[in-house]
Enzyme design. Sequence first.
Site, PDB file in Angstrom:
ATOM      1  N   ALA A  21      46.459  18.015  17.039  1.00  0.00           N
ATOM      2  CA  ALA A  21      45.787  18.877  18.026  1.00  0.00           C
ATOM      3  C   ALA A  21      44.803  19.761  17.269  1.00  0.00           C
ATOM      4  O   ALA A  21      44.821  20.992  17.364  1.00  0.00           O
ATOM      5  CB  ALA A  21      46.777  19.701  18.837  1.00  0.00           C
ATOM      6  N   LEU A  22      43.961  19.099  16.516  1.00  0.00           N
ATOM      7  CA  LEU A  22      43.127  19.796  15.525  1.00  0.00           C
ATOM      8  C   LEU A  22      42.059  20.663  16.172  1.00  0.00           C
ATOM      9  O   LEU A  22      41.484  20.312  17.201  1.00  0.00           O
ATOM     10  CB  LEU A  22      42.466  18.763  14.605  1.00  0.00           C
ATOM     11  N   HIS A  23      41.829  21.815  15.544  1.00  0.00           N
ATOM     12  CA  HIS A  23      40.771  22.727  15.968  1.00  0.00           C
ATOM     13  C   HIS A  23      39.963  23.112  14.730  1.00  0.00           C
ATOM     14  O   HIS A  23      40.256  22.660  13.610  1.00  0.00           O
ATOM     15  CB  HIS A  23      41.360  23.951  16.676  1.00  0.00           C
ATOM     16  N   HIS A  29      41.785  24.047  11.436  1.00  0.00           N
ATOM     17  CA  HIS A  29      42.229  22.924  10.604  1.00  0.00           C
ATOM     18  C   HIS A  29      41.038  22.343   9.820  1.00  0.00           C
ATOM     19  O   HIS A  29      41.132  22.045   8.641  1.00  0.00           O
ATOM     20  CB  HIS A  29      42.812  21.801  11.463  1.00  0.00           C
ATOM     21  N   GLY A  81      47.087  27.365   5.838  1.00  0.00           N
ATOM     22  CA  GLY A  81      46.353  28.484   6.429  1.00  0.00           C
ATOM     23  C   GLY A  81      47.118  29.794   6.339  1.00  0.00           C
ATOM     24  O   GLY A  81      48.338  29.827   6.473  1.00  0.00           O
ATOM     25  N   ASP A 106      49.536  31.120   9.350  1.00  0.00           N
ATOM     26  CA  ASP A 106      51.002  31.072   9.312  1.00  0.00           C
ATOM     27  C   ASP A 106      51.432  31.698   7.985  1.00  0.00           C
ATOM     28  O   ASP A 106      51.797  30.998   7.044  1.00  0.00           O
ATOM     29  CB  ASP A 106      51.470  29.620   9.430  1.00  0.00           C
ATOM     30  N   SER A 135      44.536  28.373  17.434  1.00  0.00           N
ATOM     31  CA  SER A 135      45.876  27.791  17.339  1.00  0.00           C
ATOM     32  C   SER A 135      45.979  26.648  18.343  1.00  0.00           C
ATOM     33  O   SER A 135      45.415  26.741  19.447  1.00  0.00           O
ATOM     34  CB  SER A 135      46.930  28.853  17.680  1.00  0.00           C
ATOM     35  N   SER A 136      46.684  25.592  17.970  1.00  0.00           N
ATOM     36  CA  SER A 136      46.872  24.482  18.913  1.00  0.00           C
ATOM     37  C   SER A 136      47.586  24.985  20.166  1.00  0.00           C
ATOM     38  O   SER A 136      47.402  24.448  21.255  1.00  0.00           O
ATOM     39  CB  SER A 136      47.701  23.370  18.263  1.00  0.00           C
ATOM     40  N   ARG A 137      48.406  26.026  20.017  1.00  0.00           N
ATOM     41  CA  ARG A 137      49.180  26.540  21.154  1.00  0.00           C
ATOM     42  C   ARG A 137      48.319  27.369  22.122  1.00  0.00           C
ATOM     43  O   ARG A 137      48.777  27.666  23.227  1.00  0.00           O
ATOM     44  CB  ARG A 137      50.372  27.370  20.662  1.00  0.00           C
TER      45      ARG A 137
HETATM   46  P1  AMP Z   1      49.597  23.296  12.281  1.00  0.00           P
HETATM   47  O1  AMP Z   1      48.956  22.035  12.737  1.00  0.00           O
HETATM   48  O2  AMP Z   1      49.631  24.366  13.315  1.00  0.00           O
HETATM   49  O3  AMP Z   1      50.899  23.075  11.589  1.00  0.00           O
HETATM   50  O4  AMP Z   1      48.629  23.871  11.167  1.00  0.00           O
HETATM   51  C1  AMP Z   1      48.251  23.105  10.056  1.00  0.00           C
HETATM   52  C2  AMP Z   1      47.612  24.013   9.045  1.00  0.00           C
HETATM   53  O5  AMP Z   1      46.479  24.654   9.611  1.00  0.00           O
HETATM   54  C3  AMP Z   1      48.567  25.130   8.600  1.00  0.00           C
HETATM   55  O6  AMP Z   1      48.431  25.334   7.206  1.00  0.00           O
HETATM   56  C4  AMP Z   1      48.075  26.311   9.379  1.00  0.00           C
HETATM   57  O7  AMP Z   1      48.362  27.553   8.776  1.00  0.00           O
HETATM   58  C5  AMP Z   1      46.586  26.040   9.422  1.00  0.00           C
HETATM   59  N1  AMP Z   1      45.944  26.767  10.525  1.00  0.00           N
HETATM   60  C6  AMP Z   1      46.388  26.877  11.788  1.00  0.00           C
HETATM   61  N2  AMP Z   1      45.564  27.679  12.505  1.00  0.00           N
HETATM   62  C7  AMP Z   1      44.575  28.076  11.654  1.00  0.00           C
HETATM   63  C8  AMP Z   1      43.427  28.920  11.793  1.00  0.00           C
HETATM   64  N3  AMP Z   1      43.129  29.521  12.941  1.00  0.00           N
HETATM   65  N4  AMP Z   1      42.637  29.115  10.700  1.00  0.00           N
HETATM   66  C9  AMP Z   1      42.932  28.508   9.532  1.00  0.00           C
HETATM   67  N5  AMP Z   1      44.005  27.706   9.334  1.00  0.00           N
HETATM   68  C10 AMP Z   1      44.815  27.495  10.392  1.00  0.00           C
END
Ligand code: AMP
Length: 283
Positions: A35-37, A40, A151, A154, A189-191
Amino acid sequence: MADVPVVARVKELRNFVQAKRLKGKSIGLVPTMGALHAGHLSLVEILRQYVECVIVTIFVNPTQFSVNEDFGRYPRQLTQDLEKLHEVKTDLIFAPHLEEMYPSDFSTRIIISGPAEVNLEDRFRPTHFEGVATVVAKLLNQAQADIAIFGEKDYQQLQVIRSLARDLDLSTRILAGPTLREADGLALSSRNAYLSDEERAKAPQLYLALCSAASLILSGMDINEALKQSTEIIVKAGMQIDYLELRHAESLAPVLSLADGPARLLVAAHLGKTRLIDNISVP
Ligand code: AMP
């Protein structure tokens, strides 16, 4: 540009890494749950400055969700993810199936103390970091990358992963990327996809409350008083706070004054059915 290759097996990942290594290429890893933004993608771009070959992993890791959390409804959108990774230059996508990561006889768990036991996320998600540490240890071992990036969004997770890599003598260097935000301050955030329009309008108050507390603390206000004022901002925006705390930026231990070392303000709050987390540094 050719499509980014996608593999689902550890063996294929290792073959790819080995072939690149034989050519003398350095390897970087970006673990994600998809659910990349743009947050990521910013990690991919940062890592690209350090290594010649970037691998992105996409795996919604069940062991970091507890039974009452959103594993079932966590957004899964592999097709869109692949398109986005095609835009930023990615060399390989590793998207393993559940059985590849956790076959039926899987029986290992990594337990972390230190930054994983500081009464922040761990208080509300008691088995979360066990799941994170286990899957990250697996991914780092599978890819054997030179550098992996996580990131600051978290923040407690980042400190837990740093501990994991240090304590287990993992050879992958851990790099941190700053939090990417919407124009109004809301951390990507994906959420965020769960938020209704009304909730989305209120959500930036979380970041504004962090900024307000940080500037009041830096201007000399008593820490508890500053946190109290920010608590009011968050509650007024209709959120229920899990925690809002000033902690040491590395150990995550409580700090009583800025003289205790570099500090970080961390918050988690519920907005309707969505749990949001954020943090900023208090230099
Ligand atoms: P996730 O897919 O939520 O597990 O996140 C994957 C990676 O992306 C983790 O290292 C997160 O900390 C990082 N991440 C999530 N949101 C952001 C953001 N807004 N800016 C930078 N890195 C992020």
